[in-house]
Scaffold this motif. Structure first.
Motif, mmCIF file in Angstrom:
data_model
loop_
_atom_site.group_PDB
_atom_site.id
_atom_site.type_symbol
_atom_site.label_atom_id
_atom_site.label_comp_id
_atom_site.label_asym_id
_atom_site.label_seq_id
_atom_site.Cartn_x
_atom_site.Cartn_y
_atom_site.Cartn_z
ATOM 1 N N GLU A 46 0.855 -1.177 0.000
ATOM 2 C CA GLU A 46 0.000 0.000 0.000
ATOM 3 C C GLU A 46 0.892 1.228 0.000
ATOM 4 O O GLU A 46 1.789 1.360 0.827
ATOM 5 C CB GLU A 46 -0.900 -0.013 1.235
ATOM 6 N N PHE A 48 1.217 5.416 0.096
ATOM 7 C CA PHE A 48 0.557 6.669 0.434
ATOM 8 C C PHE A 48 1.600 7.770 0.440
ATOM 9 O O PHE A 48 2.613 7.664 1.126
ATOM 10 C CB PHE A 48 -0.126 6.565 1.806
ATOM 11 N N ASN A 51 5.283 6.887 -0.235
ATOM 12 C CA ASN A 51 5.924 6.048 0.770
ATOM 13 C C ASN A 51 5.196 4.696 0.855
ATOM 14 O O ASN A 51 4.003 4.616 0.601
ATOM 15 C CB ASN A 51 5.842 6.772 2.125
ATOM 16 N N GLU A 53 3.342 2.496 2.779
ATOM 17 C CA GLU A 53 2.579 2.568 4.030
ATOM 18 C C GLU A 53 2.529 1.169 4.668
ATOM 19 O O GLU A 53 2.775 1.017 5.852
ATOM 20 C CB GLU A 53 1.169 3.084 3.712
ATOM 21 N N GLU A 161 -5.757 8.809 -2.302
ATOM 22 C CA GLU A 161 -6.092 8.208 -0.997
ATOM 23 C C GLU A 161 -5.170 7.028 -0.735
ATOM 24 O O GLU A 161 -4.623 6.877 0.336
ATOM 25 C CB GLU A 161 -7.550 7.776 -0.926
ATOM 26 N N ASN A 162 -4.991 6.190 -1.721
ATOM 27 C CA ASN A 162 -3.996 5.128 -1.645
ATOM 28 C C ASN A 162 -3.864 4.421 -2.987
ATOM 29 O O ASN A 162 -4.736 4.523 -3.842
ATOM 30 C CB ASN A 162 -4.313 4.101 -0.549
ATOM 31 N N ASN A 194 -7.194 5.330 -5.808
ATOM 32 C CA ASN A 194 -8.348 6.192 -5.540
ATOM 33 C C ASN A 194 -7.872 7.641 -5.537
ATOM 34 O O ASN A 194 -7.058 8.042 -4.709
ATOM 35 C CB ASN A 194 -8.983 5.828 -4.192
ATOM 36 N N ILE A 196 -8.363 11.700 -5.225
ATOM 37 C CA ILE A 196 -9.199 12.732 -4.599
ATOM 38 C C ILE A 196 -8.982 14.034 -5.360
ATOM 39 O O ILE A 196 -7.842 14.459 -5.554
ATOM 40 C CB ILE A 196 -8.806 12.927 -3.119
ATOM 41 N N THR A 203 -15.426 18.221 -3.005
ATOM 42 C CA THR A 203 -14.426 17.154 -3.050
ATOM 43 C C THR A 203 -15.054 15.968 -3.762
ATOM 44 O O THR A 203 -16.232 15.686 -3.590
ATOM 45 C CB THR A 203 -14.039 16.719 -1.627
ATOM 46 N N SER A 204 -14.241 15.279 -4.542
ATOM 47 C CA SER A 204 -14.767 14.130 -5.272
ATOM 48 C C SER A 204 -13.730 13.011 -5.256
ATOM 49 O O SER A 204 -12.525 13.262 -5.156
ATOM 50 C CB SER A 204 -15.080 14.591 -6.699
ATOM 51 N N THR A 205 -14.182 11.781 -5.324
ATOM 52 C CA THR A 205 -13.254 10.657 -5.416
ATOM 53 C C THR A 205 -13.548 9.871 -6.683
ATOM 54 O O THR A 205 -14.686 9.834 -7.154
ATOM 55 C CB THR A 205 -13.394 9.693 -4.223
ATOM 56 N N GLU B 60 7.853 5.464 8.392
ATOM 57 C CA GLU B 60 6.426 5.575 8.073
ATOM 58 C C GLU B 60 5.843 4.262 7.574
ATOM 59 O O GLU B 60 4.677 4.197 7.222
ATOM 60 C CB GLU B 60 6.231 6.652 6.998
ATOM 61 N N THR B 381 -15.767 12.018 0.936
ATOM 62 C CA THR B 381 -16.793 13.015 0.606
ATOM 63 C C THR B 381 -17.914 13.026 1.638
ATOM 64 O O THR B 381 -18.715 13.957 1.687
ATOM 65 C CB THR B 381 -17.424 12.699 -0.763
#
Lengths: 466, 461
Positions: A46, A48, A51, A53, A161-162, A194, A196, A203-205, B60, B381
């Motif tokens: 994952e 983020f 980096n 995550e 988002e990730n 995802n 943003i 705001t929208s995704t 992190e 959202t």
């Protein structure tokens, strides 16, 4: 970050576990038995903000034992593959067979019940050697690349988002007391992003993913572009007036609707009076252009398999032909109940469960109408790009469908403004009848099977908004 | 289950390449599942799982691996492999392990392993009989009885360890009723973190009758309306509205990522002043209760919203450290195969002062949403949906016809401000919550509430 222990193929080890277990079961008073083993080696990454995550590794093998005694079935599984645990697992399966009810159709598939005698697909198509060439570093690099690609697609994209990457080397073997003993292996990988986006107060995704047998199959630029577009194009979306309208369902949406139909045409749901397709064999359900198949032999199909969850060779089944319902999907047990033969649709979610009925690669044949033509054909209406709440908004038994939707309002064949916070509602059979045109953009998504559908133009659907 | 000497050794190996933190999570689980359908016990499955999850932090990044074994040599090997992926500069060592205490202490009277199969089957048969006797329109009764007994041990390099034995028992019932072309369905369940003392003849019969009653009532369902309407949401499972509209957005991993509409809102008014909301994993025997969370931290009661003002986020160890807040005992994981995340436990809107009848009476034209099939939210959202599975029209302050299933759609921050009334009839319902590919048991709850306006996704204009 290293951690690159070369994967060793373990099919023969799985077969040996099956055979050793079979020897143990022979000491028990059972009529028939089946041993299912599966192993899965997974890697998940994952990302983020450039980096790593999370980075996880897993390697798991389990065994599921099904025994038959006096037409009763017992099942037990374990993840501990030591002699004493397997012995304990057999004992539990045997005692479970004393609890369940007798049923005349409870016995293993017999030779004469198996339509196909030769496998139509094998490891050479399901297992890609090149998969093993990718190091963890390589996978991290391509995950980071997807994050950057997506961020750079549009200035309005403020965050990712990730990015999630995961892959799996799956191997399975089945041995049963009628003499079936076989194995196969498959590789798969999946990547998701995802995006943003922000503009003024809104705001929208927008998310998108890709999957394949090896990381080389992942078209990162296309995934980034789709995610970005799905996020940015609906910025500033508003609620519209409640009305009946014509809709185009994007393949991201139409595949989810096709999944509802897939649930309804499994023989188990039909026989248990939980499907609206009960008693409708031979009935016209869709317009004549529509053909829907369950095909376990597609070379690129992530749910392709040489044989099903109880060792029945899997082929291609035409479920809807020219709009008519031709057959339900069967495992051996449900086929016997309907005096027919299994379609090779015994599926097992894992070694934790008995074989039930489910789809493999389930898809609607595309037409030759491109998406822009569909837009022009619609004229005015709602292009639905995403839905939310499918699991809580669909009642597969009564057929009610009501889900949240977002997308673009279209006038004269071109998108006018974004729409959000509305619902679309219909019922399963009305939905089938309301499909007027199908696109050429067949697209597949892994969802309980591997479901493929093109864009669909459907009319007379209630939108609820203001 | 595992020697502390071995645990300490593993924790040290995990820190070997300069990691900041290491953790060992050991789980042993025995599981049984019985299903009755078509009036037959058609499936009985037993499972046993034993394994260990290893977690490391470096900078992190989180590194995770698990194995289906707790043998010392296998654990050492897995720890070495995982540690080799780490390239850190920290010099920390494992502190001496001391046991964490929890004030949550319950006793189990009838552990699943001590219950005879025949007694379990009798529960399902009783449910089947009572349901089918309720009405000749009932065509299918599916009841599933499952129980889990597990032992969990968690230890980390900060020097804490905890161990817990827990039991969960759940009975779910789905009913299908048919009359000509009309179809009605219903689902209800009873679930607790206890053994078979959960079931008595009375509550089983009540479950059967209530669920059957809803399925039969739904045969007369009329089309649900489309458009914005006032909605009264019933107690217990109605709490799914708070779970989706707000709860997920308060989980601190989303807040830290800037992926929550409730970021930077602590101390600010985010809901109408009649709303007080709580996450509490210490309520005895509730489906979302536990002695320790999935990181070995004791269970807590956390006020999330007090009189409309946001008080706290839902934290796990990692988010609490990053945000400089205290842990709330919400680091949860599905099993040893998964990384823990901040998750809700028993989350509810607290009791208010109004009579439920007067809340319904205050609506001239609207919906009474009594039971739900679940929901979903986009925390970024705040847009969320939840699906009504048992709903009614309200006309002139009175409940009238049942309506077909419909989804309600709204925006979390917006809907929280539109909660106009909160009843005095707080109740809870068990369920499962999915996030990041993991499913954990949790309970939602609330009294009857009224939302002044929300979009109802029906088919009738």
């Amino acid at each position: 970050m290293k951690n690159d222990i070369k994967y060793k193929i373990r099919g023969n080890r799985l077969i040996k576990i099956c055979k050793d277990t079979a020897l143990k079961i022979r000491n028990y008073d059972v009529d028939e038995f089946e041993i299912f083993t599966a192993s899965s080696v997974q890697n998940e990454i994952e990302i983020f903000k450039r980096n790593v995550e999370n980075l996880s590794f897993s390697d798991s093998t389990g065994i599921g034992i099904r025994v038959f005694k006096d037409k009763s079935i017992g099942y037990a599984y374990t993840t501990v593959l030591e002699d004493s645990s397997i012995e304990d697992c057999i004992q539990k399966a045997v005692s479970n067979s004393k609890i369940t009810e007798k049923d005349e159709y409870n016995y293993l598939p017999k030779d004469e019940e198996i339509v196909l005698k030769n496998k139509l697909i094998d490891d050479s198509l399901l297992f890609k050697e090149s998969f093993l060439d990718y190091s963890v570093e390589d996978k991290i690099a391509l995950s980071k690349k997807l994050e950057i690609l997506t961020l750079n697609k549009d200035k309005k994209i403020t965050d990712i988002e990730n990015v999630i990457y995961n892959d799996n080397i799956y191997e399975t073997a089945i041995l049963n007391s009628t003499g079936f003993c076989d194995k196969y292996k498959a590789t798969s990988c999946f990547i998701y992003v995802n995006a943003i986006s922000k503009e003024k107060d809104d705001t929208s995704t927008g998310d998108f993913f890709g999957c394949g047998r090896t990381p080389a199959d992942l078209d990162l630029d296309r995934i980034a572009g789709k995610a970005a577009d799905r996020s940015v194009s609906i910025l500033g979306g508003k609620k519209i007036k409640s009305q009946k309208a014509t809709l185009i369902l994007d393949p991201v949406v139409s595949t989810q609707f096709l999944g509802i139909i897939a649930d309804g045409i499994t023989a188990d749901a039909v026989q248990k009076k939980k499907s609206l397709f009960e008693g409708r064999i031979g009935e016209k359900i869709f317009l004549s252009e529509i053909n829907i198949f369950d095909d376990g032999t597609l070379p690129d199909g992530l749910s392709s398999r040489p044989f099903d969850g109880e060792g029945v060779i899997k082929g291609k089944t035409c479920v809807f032909k020219n709009g008519y319902l031709k057959t339900y999907l069967y495992n051996t047990y449900t086929a016997r109940k309907d005096k027919t033969l299994s379609t090779g649709n015994a599926v097992r979610a894992s070694y934790r469960s008995v074989p039930e009925v489910g789809i493999s690669n389930f898809y609607m044949e595309p037409s030759n109408i491109d998406f822009n033509q569909l837009l022009r054909d619609m004229g005015s209406g709602f292009y639905v790009m995403d839905i939310i709440g499918l699991h809580s908004g669909v009642n597969p038994v009564s057929g009610q469908i009501s889900v949240g939707a977002k997308g673009l309002w279209v006038e004269n064949g071109s998108p006018e403004y974004p729409v959000k916070e509305v619902t679309i509602a219909t019922d399963i059979l009305s939905f089938c009848r309301s499909i007027k045109k199908i696109g050429n953009d067949l697209w597949f998504a892994p969802a309980g099977g591997y479901i493929g559908c093109p864009s669909l133009l459907i009319d007379n659907i209630m939108i609820s908004g203001k | 289950m595992i020697e502390k000497r071995v645990v300490k050794k593993i924790l040290n190996i995990l820190l070997g390449n300069g990691a900041d933190f290491s953790e060992v999570f050991v789980q042993k689980k025995a599981f049984n599942n019985l299903r009755l359908e078509d009036s037959k016990v058609e499936n009985s499955t037993s499972g046993s799982e034993l394994g260990c999850g290893l977690r490391v932090w470096a900078g992190e990044s989180t590194f995770y691996a698990y194995i289906d074994s707790i043998k010392e040599d296998k654990l050492i090997n897995a720890a070495r492999v995982l540690s080799s992926a780490v390239n850190g500069s920290s010099k920390v060592k494992v502190l001496n392990l001391t046991e964490t205490r929890s004030s949550y202490d319950i006793s189990i009277k009838k552990a699943p392993s001590a219950v005879q199969p025949d007694d379990k089957i009798e529960i399902l048969r009783l449910i089947d009989r009572e349901s089918r006797n309720f009405s000749s329109h009932i065509v299918q009764v599916t009841s599933v009885l499952s129980d889990v007994e597990e032992e969990i041990f968690v230890a980390n390099s900060y020097g804490f360890f905890s161990s817990e034995k827990s039991v969960r028992t759940l009975l779910g019932l789905s009913i299908v009723a048919k009359r000509g072309n009309d179809v009605g369905t219903a689902y209800k369940s009873i679930g607790r973190t206890c053994g078979y003392e959960l079931f008595e003849k009375e509550n089983l019969a009540e479950l059967a009758v209530k669920t059957s009653g809803v399925a039969v009532t739904m045969l007369d369902a009329v089309d649900a309306p489309a458009g914005e309407l006032p909605v009264v949401i019933g107690p217990a499972f109605g709490g799914v509205i708070f779970h989706e509209a707000c709860g997920h957005g308060l989980e601190a991993d989303a807040v830290l990522k800037g992926a929550s509409v409730f970021k930077d809102k602590i101390g600010k008014k985010i809901a109408s002043e009649v709303v007080t909301a709580i996450d509490d994993s210490t309520i005895e025997y509730r489906w979302g209760s536990y002695k320790f969370d999935g990181e070995g931290f004791p269970s807590c009661r956390t006020v999330l919203i007090k009189d409309g003002i946001l008080q706290s986020y839902i934290n796990d160890l990692k988010t609490s450290r990053k945000m400089g807040e205290s842990q709330t005992g919400n680091g949860r994981r599905q099993s040893y195969r998964y990384i823990p995340y901040p998750r809700m436990s028993n989350t509810y809107i607290d009791r208010g002062i109004e009579e439920p009848e007067s809340i319904i009476g205050s609506v001239n034209k609207g919906i009474y949403a009594k039971e739900f099939a679940g929901g979903q939210v986009d925390p970024v959202t705040g847009n969320f949906v939840f699906g009504i599975s048992e709903g009614y029209l309200i006309e002139g302050g009175k409940i009238s016809f049942p309506i077909k299933d419909a989804t309600l759609i709204g925006n979390g921050p917006d809907i929280l401000k539109k909660i106009e009334a909160v009843g005095n009839n707080l109740d809870f319902a068990p369920g499962f919550c999915g996030k990041n590919g993991q499913s954990v048991p949790n309970e939602v709850g609330q009294p009857t509430i009224k939302v002044s306006k929300i979009t109802v996704g029906g088919t009738k204009k």
